[in-house]
Scaffold this active site. Structure first.
Site, PDB file in Angstrom:
ATOM      1  CG  HIS A  49      94.883  26.326  11.743  1.00 40.72           C
ATOM      2  ND1 HIS A  49      95.298  24.725  11.994  1.00 40.72           N
ATOM      3  CD2 HIS A  49      93.843  26.456  12.746  1.00 40.72           C
ATOM      4  CE1 HIS A  49      94.396  24.480  12.796  1.00 40.72           C
ATOM      5  NE2 HIS A  49      93.547  24.737  13.529  1.00 40.72           N
TER       6      HIS A  49
ATOM      7  CE  LYS B 281      91.091  25.874  15.890  1.00 38.96           C
ATOM      8  NZ  LYS B 281      89.539  24.433  15.973  1.00 38.96           N
TER       9      LYS B 281
ATOM     10  CE  LYS C  11      88.354  28.628  11.469  1.00 34.56           C
ATOM     11  NZ  LYS C  11      86.811  27.576  11.891  1.00 34.56           N
TER      12      LYS C  11
ATOM     13  CG  HIS D 266      89.379  18.667  10.720  1.00 31.36           C
ATOM     14  ND1 HIS D 266      89.718  19.747  11.482  1.00 31.36           N
ATOM     15  CD2 HIS D 266      88.399  19.046   9.959  1.00 31.36           C
ATOM     16  CE1 HIS D 266      89.261  20.900  11.398  1.00 31.36           C
ATOM     17  NE2 HIS D 266      88.712  20.355  10.043  1.00 31.36           N
TER      18      HIS D 266
ATOM     19  CD  GLU E 245      86.817  26.981  17.577  1.00 32.61           C
ATOM     20  OE1 GLU E 245      87.953  26.076  18.132  1.00 32.61           O
ATOM     21  OE2 GLU E 245      86.406  26.110  16.610  1.00 32.61           O
TER      22      GLU E 245
ATOM     23  CG  ASP F 179      84.851  28.270  13.548  1.00 30.01           C
ATOM     24  OD1 ASP F 179      84.889  28.826  13.272  1.00 30.01           O
ATOM     25  OD2 ASP F 179      85.737  26.344  13.571  1.00 30.01           O
TER      26      ASP F 179
ATOM     27  CD  GLU G  28      90.026  21.753  15.364  1.00 22.43           C
ATOM     28  OE1 GLU G  28      90.670  22.292  15.903  1.00 22.43           O
ATOM     29  OE2 GLU G  28      89.231  22.041  14.485  1.00 22.43           O
TER      30      GLU G  28
ATOM     31  CG  ASP H  21      86.481  22.742  17.201  1.00 24.88           C
ATOM     32  OD1 ASP H  21      84.580  23.439  17.346  1.00 24.88           O
ATOM     33  OD2 ASP H  21      86.660  23.787  15.764  1.00 24.88           O
TER      34      ASP H  21
ATOM     35  CB  SER I 238      84.264  22.017  10.424  1.00 28.08           C
ATOM     36  OG  SER I 238      85.207  22.496  10.439  1.00 28.08           O
TER      37      SER I 238
ATOM     38  CD  GLU J 146      92.413  21.741  12.357  1.00 26.80           C
ATOM     39  OE1 GLU J 146      92.971  21.456  13.677  1.00 26.80           O
ATOM     40  OE2 GLU J 146      91.682  22.095  12.320  1.00 26.80           O
TER      41      GLU J 146
HETATM   42  O1  LIG Z   1      86.626  24.259  12.937  1.00 22.41           O
HETATM   43  C1  LIG Z   1      87.837  24.689  12.736  1.00 22.41           C
HETATM   44  O2  LIG Z   1      87.702  25.672  13.788  1.00 22.41           O
HETATM   45  C2  LIG Z   1      89.041  24.368  12.129  1.00 22.41           C
HETATM   46  C3  LIG Z   1      90.177  25.372  12.373  1.00 22.41           C
HETATM   47  O3  LIG Z   1      90.369  23.967  13.324  1.00 22.41           O
HETATM   48  O4  LIG Z   1      88.674  23.520  10.912  1.00 22.41           O
HETATM   49  P1  LIG Z   1      88.023  23.857   9.540  1.00 22.41           P
HETATM   50  O5  LIG Z   1      89.203  25.358   9.326  1.00 22.41           O
HETATM   51  O6  LIG Z   1      87.921  22.395   9.180  1.00 22.41           O
HETATM   52  O7  LIG Z   1      87.078  24.931   9.790  1.00 22.41           O
HETATM   53 MG   LIG Z   2      85.619  25.996  14.525  1.00 17.43          MG
END
Ligand SMILES: O=C(O)[C@@H](CO)OP(=O)(O)O
Ligand SMILES: [Mg+2]
Length: 426
Positions: A365, A388, A337, A155, A285, A312, A164, A242, A42, A205
Site C-alpha cells: 500500500h 504490507k 507499489k 508517518h 525495508e 522500496d 514502521e 521499514d 516518504s 498507517e
Molecule cells: O515507505 C513506505 O513503504 C510507504 C508505505 O508504508 O510509505 P509511503 O507511502 O509514505 O511512501
Molecule cells: Mg518503505
C-alpha cells in the site's frame, strides 16, 4: 465485448483527507471497473510523478483536479474503443499519450487510475474475481501480512526515527488466522502502551505513535506484546521494520534526529546488524538510503539470507532500477507499489524480473490510501506471498485484510497460506 466505451475520472478523498483520483472504466457489455489511486509521504526520488496539490489546506486546482481532467480528456481518447483485455497494449497507449519518461505531463496518478480500472472492468466482463483474472488457476497463495503496529518517521509526529515497526504472523496456518493473531497483538500492545503512560494515538498507517526515541524501545514493546498475547516471537511472529532511511540520510550520514545520534553508513549498518542479532527480525525495508548504493551492497553481502532486505525507494517498482540492483547485489527483495511506476503492466514486469532473479516480492500500500482493495488481489494474482498494508484498525487498511479473508474463503480447500517460506529467497 470488452471494448472500452467510457472512462470517468473524479476527485475523491484519501485516508489523510487529501484529494486523490478515482476512475471508472465501462465496457461495451456494461461491465464496470473502478480504481482509486493511493499516494505516499516518504516517496522515492525516482518514482513516477503524480499530480498532487502541494498544500492540503489549499487545493490549487493544478494537482489532482488536473489529473482528473487528463483522465476525462487525453487518456479517455487514448483508450476509448480499445479492448480492456489487452492490458499491455492499453498501458502502452497510456504511456505514449503522456510522452514523458516519468509520466509527469498527464500524471502517474491519472494513468494508474485508468490502468487499474480497465483491468477490473475486464475481470468483471469475464465474471472473474480480479486475482483469478490476472493470476489464472494458479492464483491461490495467500500472502503473509506485514502489519504495522508502531509508526514513526514521516508517518507520525513522535521522535521515532524509524518509520514502521510491523509484525508478520509467519507461523499462522491460514490468512484468517494471521489476521486474528495480528489483531490480538495490536490490542495487547495498546494496553501495554497505556499502562506505561504512552499515547495510543495512531500514525498515517494506523499503527500506534507513542513518544519513543529508539528502535530498541519500540521493538521491546512489540516483543513483549507478542509474548503477552501468547505467541512466540520468531516462530509464530516475525518482526519487520521499514526505517525508510532515505528520509534521514543527509550529506553521507544517517542522522537519527529523534534519538540524537548521527551514524556513518558503516555505523548505521553495524547498528542494523546488531538489531538483527538481538531481535527476531525477518525483514527490513529500505535498510539503506536510495542514494547509498555502496551501503546497500555491503549490507546485502553481509546479511545474506539471514534477513530479507527489501528495496522500496531504491527500486521504486521500476524494472530498470531493479535490474541494476540485481546486477550489483543490492537487496534481495523488492517492494511493489503500483503507483510508484504508474501502470499495472509495468508493475507486473517488475514482479516477474524479481522472481526470475530469486528476489522476493512484497506487495504494498501507500501511507495515503483509500478503500480500494486492488493490491489484495494483486498479491494473490502474483503469488508473491507477502503484503504490507498497514495496521489492524482504520478501514483503508482493514479493507485489504478483509478482501484477503474473502479470497481465502472463496478458494476453500485450494487456498494455501504462504507462511515463513514466502520470505526465503526463491
Ligand atoms: O515507505 C513506505 O513503504 C510507504 C508505505 O508504508 O510509505 P509511503 O507511502 O509514505 O511512501
Ligand atoms: Mg518503505
Amino acid at each position: 465485448m470488452t471494448a472500452i466505451t467510457s472512462v470517468t475520472g473524479r476527485r475523491v478523498l484519501d485516508s489523510r483527507g487529501n484529494p486523490t483520483v478515482e476512475v471508472d472504466v465501462e465496457l461495451a457489455d456494461g461491465s464496470l471497473g473502478r480504481a482509486a489511486v493511493p499516494s505516499g509521504a516518504s516517496t522515492g526520488a525516482r518514482e513516477a510523478v503524480e499530480l498532487r496539490d502541494g498544500d492540503p489546506a489549499r487545493w490549487h486546482g493544478k494537482g489532482v483536479d488536473q489529473a482528473v481532467h487528463h483522465v476525462n480528456t487525453e487518456l479517455t481518447e487514448a483508450v476509448i474503443g480499445r479492448e480492456a483485455e489487452d492490458q499491455a497494449g492499453l498501458d502502452a497507449a497510456l504511456v505514449a499519450a503522456d510522452g514523458t519518461a516519468t509520466k509527469a505531463r498527464l500524471g502517474a496518478n491519472a494513468i494508474l487510475g485508468v490502468s487499474l480500472a480497465a483491468a477490473k472492468a475486464a475481470a468483471a466482463a469475464h465474471r472473474l474475481p480480479l486475482y483469478r483474472y490476472l493470476g489464472g488457476s494458479d492464483a491461490r497463495l495467500l500472502p503473509v501480512p506485514m502489519m504495522n503496529i508502531v509508526n514513526g518517521g514521516a508517518h507520525a509526529d513522535n521522535p521515532l526515527d524509524f518509520q514502521e515497526f510491523m509484525i508478520a504472523p509467519i507461523g499462522a496456518e491460514t490468512f484468517a488466522e494471521a489476521v486474528r493473531m495480528g489483531s490480538e497483538i495490536f490490542h495487547t500492545l495498546r494496553r501495554d502502551l497505556l499502562a506505561a503512560g504512552h499515547s495510543t494515538g495512531v500514525g498515517d498507517e494506523g499503527g500506534f505513535a507513542p513518544a519513543l526515541r529508539t528502535a530498541e524501545e519500540a521493538l521491546d514493546f512489540v516483543v513483549a506484546a507478542v509474548e503477552r498475547t501468547g505467541y512466540r516471537p520468531g516462530t509464530d511472529i516475525g518482526l519487520v521494520m521499514d526505517p525508510a532511511t532515505s528520509e534521514f540520510f543527509h550529506d553521507g550520514v544517517y542522522d537519527y534526529a529523534g534519538e540524537g545520534v548521527r551514524r556513518t553508513p558503516a555505523e548505521h549498518a553495524d547498528y542494523l546488524v546488531g538489531l538483527i542479532d538481538a531481535y527476531p527480525i525477518v525483514s527490513i525495508e529500505d535498510a539503506m538510503a536510495e542514494d547509498d548504493l555502496n551501503g546497500w551492497r555491503e549490507l546485502t553481502a553481509r546479511v545474506k539470507d539471514r534477513c530479507q532486505l527489501t528495496g522500496d525507494d531504491v527500486f521504486c517498482t521500476n524494472d530498470t532500477l531493479l535490474r541494476e540492483g540485481i546486477a550489483t547485489g543490492v537487496a534481495n527483495s523488492v517492494l511493489v507499489k503500483v503507483n510508484q511506476i504508474g501502470t499495472l503492466t509495468e508493475a507486473m514486469t517488475t514482479v516477474a524480473t524479481a522472481h526470475r532473479a530469486g528476489y522476493t516480492v512484497v506487495m504494498s500500500h501507500r501511507s495515503g490510501e483509500t478503500e480500494d482493495t486492488t493490491i489484495a488481489d494483486l498479491a494473490v494474482a502474483t503469488g508473491c506471498g507477502q503484503i504490507k498494508t498497514g495496521s489492524l484498525s482504520r478501514s483503508d487498511r482493514t479493507a485489504k485484510y478483509n478482501q484477503l479473508i474473502r479470497i481465502e474463503e472463496e478458494l476453500g480447500a485450494g487456498a494455501r497460506y504462504a507462511g515463513a517460506e514466502a520470505l526465503r529467497r526463491r
